[in-house]
Scaffold this motif. Structure first.
Motif, short mmCIF file in Angstrom:
data_model
loop_
_atom_site.label_atom_id
_atom_site.label_comp_id
_atom_site.label_asym_id
_atom_site.label_seq_id
_atom_site.Cartn_x
_atom_site.Cartn_y
_atom_site.Cartn_z
N ASN A 28 0.83 -1.21 0.00
CA ASN A 28 0.00 0.00 0.00
C ASN A 28 0.86 1.26 0.00
N GLU A 29 1.90 1.25 0.84
CA GLU A 29 2.76 2.43 0.93
C GLU A 29 3.59 2.61 -0.34
N ARG A 55 2.68 1.68 -3.38
CA ARG A 55 1.79 2.20 -4.43
C ARG A 55 1.56 3.70 -4.24
N ALA A 56 1.43 4.12 -2.98
CA ALA A 56 1.26 5.55 -2.72
C ALA A 56 2.52 6.32 -3.12
N LEU A 57 3.70 5.73 -2.87
CA LEU A 57 4.95 6.37 -3.25
C LEU A 57 5.07 6.48 -4.76
N GLU A 112 2.68 6.51 -6.99
CA GLU A 112 1.71 7.48 -7.50
C GLU A 112 2.18 8.91 -7.22
N ALA A 113 2.72 9.13 -6.03
CA ALA A 113 3.24 10.47 -5.71
C ALA A 113 4.42 10.83 -6.61
N GLY A 173 -4.40 4.33 -11.68
CA GLY A 173 -3.86 5.62 -11.28
C GLY A 173 -2.98 6.23 -12.36
N GLU A 214 -8.37 7.00 -12.65
CA GLU A 214 -9.04 7.45 -11.42
C GLU A 214 -10.56 7.29 -11.52
#
Length: 235
Positions: free
Chosen positions: A35-36, A38-40, A42-43, A121, A171
């Motif tokens: 999860n982290e 994927r967030a990284l 995407e950021a 995303g 999205e």
């Protein structure tokens, strides 16, 4: 390419199997890291940060990567946390909760096949604002292969014909369908489609595929990590 097979014994190169409780703790930790990550990702693909900030973050990521020590699995190793061959692969680039590449696709059965749900995303972008065509192919290939396995005829992709009707928006919650339409000896014929959740009657992408179950005598060579009963070696 989705796979699900049984094969003859493989050498036991894995450590002693973990308990069910240990495996669940491991899966939870992998999912949290996924999860982290994927967030990284995407950021990282959305940021307009300065070069100095990007260099500083890159150094921090390099430091974090260095903390992932211990045994590294080889190319053909099957992770102990995988529910293989019949279940989810936790590092799958399509469905894996531990993969920074996966949307990830959530799969449930229907009356005549499978349905998947995901949201792409910016990391999956092709044309600005829309998903890469290869992502659509990967989503459908995975779900269509899983539909074969769910129908009791697991196989490897030998043909996948895609038709792109409309661009797939990013999205936006997506709905992916797959079902087996027929079989011929070791071959399975499968159809699939991608729509949005909001407009399931309008096809964005459709596909027709042919999957074939390899001769059992070849499975051992293709998948050396499987034992005779289809479980990961040492699992």
């Amino acid at each position: 390419m989705h796979t699900s097979f049984t094969g003859p014994p493989a050498a036991d190169t894995h450590p002693t199997p973990a308990t069910a409780e240990e495996l669940e703790r491991h899966k939870a930790a992998i999912t949290r890291l996924g999860n982290e990550l994927r967030a990284l990702v995407e950021a990282a693909v959305r940021t307009a940060a300065t070069p100095d900030t990007l260099h500083r973050v890159a150094e921090g990521v390099r430091h974090v990567t260095g903390q992932l020590t211990g045994r590294r699995r080889a190319r053909a190793d099957i992770p102990e946390v995988d529910e293989f061959p019949a279940g989810t692969r936790i590092y799958s680039p399509v469905t894996g909760a531990g993969s920074p590449l996966a949307p990830p696709l959530r799969v449930t059965p229907t009356d005549d096949g499978l349905i998947g749900h995901c949201t792409l995303g910016i990391a999956h972008e092709g044309p600005p604002g829309y998903g890469h065509g290869g992502m659509s192919a990967m989503l459908l290939d995975e779900l269509m292969g899983r539909a074969c396995a769910a129908a009791g005829a697991p196989g490897l992709t030998i043909s996948l014909q895609m038709r792109y009707h409309r661009p797939v928006p990013l999205e936006t919650p997506l709905r992916i369908l797959a079902r087996v339409t027929g079989t011929d000896h070791r071959k399975s014929f499968v159809t699939g489609s991608i729509t949005t959740e909001a407009d399931p009657a309008t096809d964005l992408v459709t596909a027709e595929g042919v999957f074939v179950a390899p001769d059992p005598r070849r499975v051992r060579a293709l998948f050396p990590g499987l034992t005779a009963d289809g479980d990961p070696a040492g699992g």
